[in-house]
Design a protein around this motif. Structure first.
Motif, short mmCIF file in Angstrom:
data_model
loop_
_atom_site.label_atom_id
_atom_site.label_comp_id
_atom_site.label_asym_id
_atom_site.label_seq_id
_atom_site.Cartn_x
_atom_site.Cartn_y
_atom_site.Cartn_z
N ASN A 50 0.82 -1.21 0.00
CA ASN A 50 0.00 0.00 0.00
C ASN A 50 0.86 1.27 0.00
O ASN A 50 0.56 2.21 -0.75
N PRO A 51 1.94 1.35 0.78
CA PRO A 51 2.77 2.55 0.73
C PRO A 51 3.39 2.80 -0.66
O PRO A 51 3.53 3.95 -1.08
N VAL A 52 3.73 1.74 -1.37
CA VAL A 52 4.29 1.90 -2.72
C VAL A 52 3.26 2.55 -3.64
O VAL A 52 3.57 3.48 -4.39
N TRP A 53 2.01 2.07 -3.57
CA TRP A 53 0.96 2.63 -4.43
C TRP A 53 0.62 4.06 -4.02
O TRP A 53 0.30 4.89 -4.87
N LEU A 54 0.70 4.37 -2.73
CA LEU A 54 0.45 5.73 -2.27
C LEU A 54 1.52 6.67 -2.82
O LEU A 54 1.19 7.77 -3.30
N ILE A 55 2.77 6.27 -2.77
CA ILE A 55 3.86 7.09 -3.31
C ILE A 55 3.66 7.29 -4.81
O ILE A 55 3.84 8.40 -5.33
N LYS A 56 3.30 6.22 -5.53
CA LYS A 56 3.07 6.32 -6.98
C LYS A 56 1.97 7.33 -7.29
O LYS A 56 2.12 8.18 -8.16
N LEU A 57 0.88 7.26 -6.54
CA LEU A 57 -0.23 8.17 -6.77
C LEU A 57 0.18 9.62 -6.50
O LEU A 57 -0.12 10.52 -7.29
N GLN A 75 1.57 15.09 -8.39
CA GLN A 75 2.51 16.21 -8.40
C GLN A 75 2.94 16.54 -9.82
O GLN A 75 3.06 17.72 -10.18
N MET A 76 3.18 15.51 -10.63
CA MET A 76 3.57 15.75 -12.02
C MET A 76 2.44 16.42 -12.79
O MET A 76 2.66 17.32 -13.59
N LEU A 134 2.59 24.85 -15.69
CA LEU A 134 3.39 25.29 -16.83
C LEU A 134 2.51 25.78 -17.97
O LEU A 134 2.84 26.73 -18.66
N HIS A 135 1.39 25.11 -18.18
CA HIS A 135 0.50 25.49 -19.28
C HIS A 135 -0.30 26.76 -18.99
O HIS A 135 -0.68 27.46 -19.91
#
Length: 84
Positions: free
Chosen positions: A61-68, A73-74, A81-82
């Motif tokens: 679950n922490p891995v998926w939280l970081i991914k999200l 953020q991206m 930028l746009h």
């Protein structure tokens, strides 16, 4: 890519935990039955797979939280930028 890393950890960990659970249950059942080798039933395999999935959900679950969070953020940085 974070999704590939998360999936690799999830699937690799699932099969590792699942095989460990199967080995332990087979060892316990073989000792209790007195047979040379105990064959697991379909229900045994189903329950062990469910337990393995639950363990891996808790661990990854922490891995998926970081991914999200990285994706959000991206996306936010791209939108800024746009609009600038």
């Amino acid at each position: 890519t974070p999704a590939l890393i998360g999936s690799s950890i999830s699937w690799g960990g699932f099969f590792f935990v699942y095989e460990g659970f199967k080995t332990e249950l087979r060892r316990q059942r073989t000792a209790a039955s007195g047979k040379d080798q105990y064959t697991l039933t379909a229900m045994d395999n189903f329950l062990l797979a469910c337990a393995s999935g639950g363990v891996m959900v808790g661990l990854t679950n922490p891995v998926w939280l970081i991914k999200l969070r990285m994706q959000l953020q991206m996306k936010k940085a791209s939108e800024q930028l746009h609009t600038s």
